[in-house]
Design a protein around this motif. Structure first.
Motif, PDB file in Angstrom:
ATOM      1  N   LEU A 169       0.828  -1.211   0.000  1.00  0.00           N
ATOM      2  CA  LEU A 169       0.000   0.000   0.000  1.00  0.00           C
ATOM      3  C   LEU A 169       0.866   1.266   0.000  1.00  0.00           C
ATOM      4  CD1 LEU A 169      -3.207  -0.705   2.044  1.00  0.00           C
ATOM      5  CD2 LEU A 169      -2.589  -1.346  -0.273  1.00  0.00           C
ATOM      6  N   ARG A 252       0.792   4.122  -8.264  1.00  0.00           N
ATOM      7  CA  ARG A 252       0.159   2.804  -8.133  1.00  0.00           C
ATOM      8  C   ARG A 252       0.422   1.920  -9.354  1.00  0.00           C
ATOM      9  NH1 ARG A 252      -0.144  -0.497  -4.469  1.00  0.00           N
ATOM     10  NH2 ARG A 252       0.200   1.470  -3.384  1.00  0.00           N
TER      11      ARG A 252
ATOM     12  N   ARG B  17     -19.109   0.665  -0.833  1.00  0.00           N
ATOM     13  CA  ARG B  17     -18.239   1.053  -1.929  1.00  0.00           C
ATOM     14  C   ARG B  17     -19.029   1.389  -3.180  1.00  0.00           C
ATOM     15  NH1 ARG B  17     -13.471  -2.886  -3.476  1.00  0.00           N
ATOM     16  NH2 ARG B  17     -12.529  -1.752  -5.171  1.00  0.00           N
ATOM     17  N   LYS B  86      -3.518   8.719   3.690  1.00  0.00           N
ATOM     18  CA  LYS B  86      -2.452   8.211   2.815  1.00  0.00           C
ATOM     19  C   LYS B  86      -2.899   8.193   1.360  1.00  0.00           C
ATOM     20  CE  LYS B  86      -0.192   6.972   6.581  1.00  0.00           C
ATOM     21  NZ  LYS B  86       0.387   8.089   7.329  1.00  0.00           N
ATOM     22  N   ARG B  87      -1.910   8.304   0.468  1.00  0.00           N
ATOM     23  CA  ARG B  87      -2.207   8.134  -0.962  1.00  0.00           C
ATOM     24  C   ARG B  87      -1.733   6.744  -1.360  1.00  0.00           C
ATOM     25  NH1 ARG B  87       0.010  12.241  -5.442  1.00  0.00           N
ATOM     26  NH2 ARG B  87       1.312  10.570  -6.217  1.00  0.00           N
ATOM     27  N   VAL B  88      -2.653   5.921  -1.795  1.00  0.00           N
ATOM     28  CA  VAL B  88      -2.305   4.538  -2.125  1.00  0.00           C
ATOM     29  C   VAL B  88      -2.668   4.197  -3.570  1.00  0.00           C
ATOM     30  CG1 VAL B  88      -2.819   2.121  -1.614  1.00  0.00           C
ATOM     31  CG2 VAL B  88      -2.415   3.725   0.261  1.00  0.00           C
ATOM     32  N   CYS B  89      -3.973   4.282  -3.896  1.00  0.00           N
ATOM     33  CA  CYS B  89      -4.407   3.760  -5.203  1.00  0.00           C
ATOM     34  C   CYS B  89      -4.364   4.819  -6.279  1.00  0.00           C
ATOM     35  CB  CYS B  89      -5.806   3.187  -5.092  1.00  0.00           C
ATOM     36  SG  CYS B  89      -7.069   4.455  -4.841  1.00  0.00           S
ATOM     37  N   ASP B  90      -4.245   6.062  -5.924  1.00  0.00           N
ATOM     38  CA  ASP B  90      -4.200   7.210  -6.837  1.00  0.00           C
ATOM     39  C   ASP B  90      -5.555   7.552  -7.461  1.00  0.00           C
ATOM     40  OD1 ASP B  90      -1.484   7.379  -6.411  1.00  0.00           O
ATOM     41  OD2 ASP B  90      -0.931   6.382  -8.289  1.00  0.00           O
ATOM     42  N   ARG B  91      -6.602   6.720  -7.242  1.00  0.00           N
ATOM     43  CA  ARG B  91      -7.804   6.979  -8.021  1.00  0.00           C
ATOM     44  C   ARG B  91      -9.112   6.510  -7.392  1.00  0.00           C
ATOM     45  NH1 ARG B  91      -6.153   3.677 -13.297  1.00  0.00           N
ATOM     46  NH2 ARG B  91      -4.246   4.803 -12.933  1.00  0.00           N
ATOM     47  N   THR B  93     -10.226   4.350  -5.080  1.00  0.00           N
ATOM     48  CA  THR B  93     -10.601   2.942  -4.944  1.00  0.00           C
ATOM     49  C   THR B  93     -10.416   2.410  -3.529  1.00  0.00           C
ATOM     50  OG1 THR B  93      -9.788   2.589  -7.193  1.00  0.00           O
ATOM     51  CG2 THR B  93     -10.250   0.634  -5.900  1.00  0.00           C
ATOM     52  N   CYS B  94      -9.319   2.793  -2.866  1.00  0.00           N
ATOM     53  CA  CYS B  94      -8.891   2.024  -1.693  1.00  0.00           C
ATOM     54  C   CYS B  94      -9.302   2.622  -0.360  1.00  0.00           C
ATOM     55  CB  CYS B  94      -7.380   1.842  -1.719  1.00  0.00           C
ATOM     56  SG  CYS B  94      -6.470   3.334  -1.273  1.00  0.00           S
ATOM     57  N   PHE B 155      -9.275   3.529   7.415  1.00  0.00           N
ATOM     58  CA  PHE B 155     -10.289   2.664   8.011  1.00  0.00           C
ATOM     59  C   PHE B 155     -10.897   3.301   9.256  1.00  0.00           C
ATOM     60  CE2 PHE B 155      -9.275  -1.235   5.595  1.00  0.00           C
ATOM     61  CZ  PHE B 155     -10.561  -1.734   5.474  1.00  0.00           C
ATOM     62  N   ASN B 181     -13.055   0.458   1.802  1.00  0.00           N
ATOM     63  CA  ASN B 181     -11.628   0.537   2.135  1.00  0.00           C
ATOM     64  C   ASN B 181     -10.950  -0.805   1.902  1.00  0.00           C
ATOM     65  OD1 ASN B 181     -13.034   2.717   3.663  1.00  0.00           O
ATOM     66  ND2 ASN B 181     -10.943   3.191   4.298  1.00  0.00           N
ATOM     67  N   LEU B 182      -9.698  -0.760   1.507  1.00  0.00           N
ATOM     68  CA  LEU B 182      -8.935  -1.985   1.254  1.00  0.00           C
ATOM     69  C   LEU B 182      -7.682  -2.040   2.114  1.00  0.00           C
ATOM     70  CD1 LEU B 182      -9.175  -2.078  -2.642  1.00  0.00           C
ATOM     71  CD2 LEU B 182     -10.289  -3.651  -1.058  1.00  0.00           C
ATOM     72  N   ARG B 184      -4.026  -4.540   2.631  1.00  0.00           N
ATOM     73  CA  ARG B 184      -3.234  -5.582   1.996  1.00  0.00           C
ATOM     74  C   ARG B 184      -2.704  -6.608   3.000  1.00  0.00           C
ATOM     75  NH1 ARG B 184      -2.739  -9.164  -1.859  1.00  0.00           N
ATOM     76  NH2 ARG B 184      -0.944  -8.927  -3.243  1.00  0.00           N
TER      77      ARG B 184
END
Lengths: 724, 204
Positions: A169, A252, B17, B86-91, B93-94, B155, B181-182, B184
């Protein structure tokens, strides 16, 4: 020298207790600062221009427009004209600018001419690989031909598990600041003690010129050991910019394309057996890719390694795709799936309960007794005898009440791992004010390492885990191994136990006189130092430390992997079982329940240990039902380099989960054994086998998506993908 | 993803979602059009250089300047040093960048900073601003609902938004309500329990 050993199980007051992680509040309140959170003054933002082509030669690069843009600090070409690009996503140039959007504008302004060359990006159909497929040679044990000739029954099956990506992540990357002859390096890494040297070597500077610092990191799973080209290039851009910090984290799409993948594994398998289920022969023709370098053979037959007659052929397929990196239990989940699927298919053909077939053949494994007990426990937990039925049998058990289109099934998977501790050194400082500091060049990648170290030292010093302070994440501390292969807990628990024992001995020597005895007659209990057998003769921890005067105690302890002295060891087994419901009209698989029975020796903190197992089971749901890197044959690119279509399970997709850690004197006496990998192996096979049990046919390739379930049930023409 | 039906407990669950995507695509497009119209009528165009923005975050007015194309997330992280999101998926989604704006759970990567002006923005940092952390925070610790911790602030904020709307959720509503939310590392087992415990402790 003190004796280094774990206190007896029944006497432990900290180790073995369910303790919440020490950095829990920091993490759940957003206060924990990850490398990607750092905002150092004057930061420049780095981005990477990557190749859109899977196989191409760089003809020319024109940087003029990009260089002229306001706010651009530096552009560095890493694939100059003439370079042959081997996968889409390969780095062409690095750009640093005042803001990230400006860096991206500049990236888009770079003009690259490519000579596009033919590529191969898919390996699922081996027949199409042509000269890119390289046979690794045949391995034969015993007389497989005779075994198959004389067998009562043989089964043949094709099984496949695609390339997965780590999808950390927090993307790979770092903040790096090169000022004068010092490099301040803040990477997201699993390798605090080693990554500084790795960066230094790539820059041809002395190893001790790199200071590594990392308090937290956002997931690695095996992909975050090296400093990488982005580490080197960011450092060089910082140097050019006069030491301004450069912050570069993969976006990503890049994270899913070039930061590491788990190799695929496909195999055509033939197994022979006697009527009673005793396996007599194994034959496999397997192939795999992990990028341009091909892909090694998953260790099949897995766990049942002593099957007497075997023939294995493996083919490595070189593809124009991003390269493989270690992925939690490298090659084991693939091997477990292929082996357990073949055994489950054999059991189905023999109309046997697969747990009986596994049991019958445990003599071929290295730890039959462990597995036998684990299988029994797992069956009890998942209520196997109440819910299991013959494969595809449509009696009342497999039909879900009230519906004619829902089928329920059970399956199992098996795992093994080593997990011995890595080389580790730890320093424990006891100060005259009573403060205890632990210094260790390790890292907490989310497993609870910080908390475990505090617990071990507290146990040894007779303190509470909140009374000691753990300092890790910097390479100025004594070196400790990278966190990979489930080696961390064995390594750091042993080194910190020894360091604490050494420090305590010194403290006891300092206070023995005042208690009218000798150091060997003292014990540390409940924040006191007291005389063994005479608890009234005691001194508080603080008062004891005051007797040190002005001089602190500073003692180290080492774990030597060649001689762990019984503090840590290796070799574990694990069993997972899954209960699923499949909708045979839509093909959708729903996980009802997964259970794990896992041995890992002495368990330092059952709470965080269980979390790791839960996490591994959830990853298994992802791997069995959702995850797949999808390559596009036409463009040669990853089609799902994002988190919408590179699917991970959500909170409602995982069913109910139960973990049974095999905590017992029998396992405890072996010492500490790593846990991260072994629990991440058997779940995929368990789920895939449960689906086969439910619907009566094997879905040959993972992930078990609805289209493949329908294709397996109703014919290949419905399928998106099939094995040749 | 493996569940055939998206739970339709809209009122109770507050946030799912799919529901989120539907509502943002429809409402988001409408809002953007209105704002473009207003800009066109006023004759004022923003950018392309930096423009001043004032954001009401956790009850404080915060001023900075960003290009109009900056997201609320990047503005918080790179300009205001609010790095809990946080920036994770950029778009979109997460959910790792989740904040609450005007009481609604929002992915801050899907909102521009200029559009976030005038809204009441709550971030993860607000939960430990007082003398005692918000009960959701210790509940996540108690149930070890975190490993690497990178998805955790998202979360926690999604949980807060969910519990604000549904203070007495059932277990199944928690599962549906946090579908945006996702994670990993795989911390969902702990998160489910943490949200139920937080709900209980919020009433105590």
């Amino acid at each position: 020298m003190p004796e280094y050993k774990w206190p007896p199980m029944e006497k432990r007051r900290v180790v073995g207790k369910r303790i919440s992680r020490l950095d829990g509040i920091a993490k759940s309140s957003g206060k924990a600062k990850y490398p990607s959170d750092l905002n150092r003054p004057g930061t420049l933002f780095g981005v990477i221009l990557t190749s859109p082509h899977a196989h191409a030669k760089v003809k020319s690069i024109d940087l003029a427009a990009a260089k002229a843009m306001k706010g651009v600090a530096d552009i560095r070409v890493v694939a100059p004209a003439g370079t042959e690009i081997q996968w889409a996503g390969a780095e062409i140039a690095y750009i640093a600018a005042e803001t990230e959007p400006i860096a991206r504008d500049a990236m888009r302004a770079i003009k690259v001419d490519y000579e596009v060359m033919p590529h191969l990006v898919r390996e699922d159909d081996l027949a199409k690989a042509g000269p890119r497929a390289k046979a690794a040679g045949e391995q034969v044990t015993g007389d497989p031909d005779k075994a198959f000739r004389e067998a009562d029954v043989t089964v043949e099956g094709s099984y496949g598990i695609p390339v997965l990506t780590h999808c950390c992540l927090e993307g790979h990357g770092q903040v790096v600041e090169w000022k004068g002859d010092k490099i301040e390096y803040f990477p997201s890494t699993q390798n605090v003690s080693g990554i500084g040297g790795d960066l230094a070597r790539s820059l041809s500077v002395p190893v001790n010129s790199v200071n590594v610092k990392m308090d937290y990191m956002g997931g690695g799973f095996g992909a975050k050991f090296p400093s990488d080209i982005w580490g080197r290039e960011s450092a060089l851009m910082s140097k050019t910019a006069g030491g301004k910090p450069v912050k570069l984290f993969l976006d990503r799409a890049q994270e899913l394309t070039i930061a590491g993948v788990r190799p695929s594994a496909y195999a055509k398998v033939k197994v022979s057996a006697k009527k009673d289920g005793t396996i007599t022969g194994w034959q496999s023709d397997s192939w795999a890719t992990g990028g341009v370098g091909g892909g090694g053979m998953a260790p099949i037959p897995y766990v049942f390694t002593s099957i007497p007659n075997k023939r294995m052929n493996h083919t490595a397929v070189s593809t124009n795709t991003g390269g493989a990196r270690a992925w939690r239990a490298p090659n084991h989940p693939q091997a477990s799936f292929i082996t357990c699927a073949a055994l489950e298919d054999l059991a189905a053909k023999l109309k046997m309960d697969p747990t009986e077939l596994f049991d019958k053949n445990l003599g071929y494994t290295a730890r039959a007794d462990v597995y036998r007990k684990q299988i029994a426990k797992a069956k009890e937990m998942i209520e196997w005898s109440q819910h299991w039925h013959q494969r595809g049998e449509k009696h009342k058990i497999s039909l879900v009440a009230g519906s004619s289109h829902l089928r329920r099934g059970l399956g199992m998977g098996i795992a093994t791992w080593g997990g011995a501790g890595h080389a580790s050194e730890c320093r424990v400082n006891v100060h005259p004010d009573g403060v205890v500091e632990i210094e260790i060049g390790s890292q907490d990648i989310g497993t609870g390492t910080r908390t475990a170290i505090a617990m071990v030292v507290a146990e040894m010093l007779g303190l509470s885990h909140t009374e000691v302070k753990v300092k890790l994440g910097e390479n100025i501390y004594p070196p400790s191994g990278a966190s990979g292969g489930s080696t961390t807990i064995g390594g750091v628990s042993s080194s910190s136990l020894k360091a604490a024992a050494n420090a305590l001995e010194k403290l006891m020597e300092a206070v023995a006189g005042s208690l009218g005895t000798t150091a060997d007659q003292l014990e540390a209990v409940d924040s006191t130092i007291r005389v063994k057998g005479n608890p009234s003769k005691q001194i508080s921890w603080k008062a004891a430390c005051q007797k040190l005067g002005v001089k602190s105690i500073s003692e180290t302890g080492k774990n030597d992997p060649k001689n762990p002295g019984g503090l840590n060891t290796q070799g574990v087994g694990g069993i997972q079982m899954a209960d699923v419901t499949v909708d045979i009209e839509t093909g959708v698989v729903k996980v009802n329940k997964i259970i794990a029975v896992q041995d890992c020796g002495l368990v330092v903190n059952p709470k965080t240990a269980e979390s790791q197992v839960y996490g591994a089971m959830i990853m298994s749901v992802c791997g069995a039902l959702m995850e797949e890197r999808i390559m596009d044959e036409m463009t040669g690119r990853v089609m799902n380099a994002d988190m919408e279509f590179y699917k991970l399970a959500g909170i409602s997709d995982i069913g109910e989960m139960q973990v049974h850690m095999d905590i017992s004197p029998e396992h405890d006496k072996r010492g500490v054994i790593g846990l991260g990998e072994p629990c991440a192996i058997g779940g995929v096979a368990a789920i895939a086998n449960a689906v086969a049990n439910a619907i009566g046919v094997r879905v040959p390739t993972l992930p078990v998506t609805p289209d493949k379930v329908l294709a397996a049930l109703y014919g290949d023409k419905l399928g998106r993908q099939s094995l040749a | 993803m493996s569940t055939p039906k998206t739970p339709t407990t809209k009122k109770a669950s507050g946030f799912s979602r799919r529901g989120f995507l539907q509502s943002t695509s429809a409402a988001g497009a409408g809002v953007a059009l209105l704002e473009q119209d207003a800009l066109a009528q006023s004759g004022k165009a923003m950018g392309p250089g930096e423009v001043p923005v004032t954001l009401n975050i956790n009850g404080k007015e915060m001023k900075t300047s960003v290009e109009p194309r900056w997201t609320l997330l990047d503005t918080m992280r790179n300009k205001l040093d609010l790095t809990g999101a946080k920036r994770v998926c950029d778009r979109g989604t997460c959910g790792a960048c989740t904040v609450i704006t005007n009481g609604r759970v929002v992915y801050s990567c899907t909102m521009l900073a200029v559009d976030a002006q005038g809204k009441k923005i709550e971030t993860i940092e607000s939960l430990t601003a007082g003398s005692k952390p918000h009960p959701i925070v210790p509940a996540f610790v108690e149930h070890d609902a975190q490993q690497c911790g990178y998805c955790t602030p998202g979360f926690v904020m999604a949980s807060k938004g969910f519990l604000d709307r549904n203070p007495s959720p059932t277990y199944d509503q928690v599962k549906a309500g946090l579908g945006g939310n996702l994670c990993r590392c795989g911390t969902y087992v702990g998160i489910r329990q943490a949200v139920l415990t937080a709900a209980k402790n919020l009433k105590a």
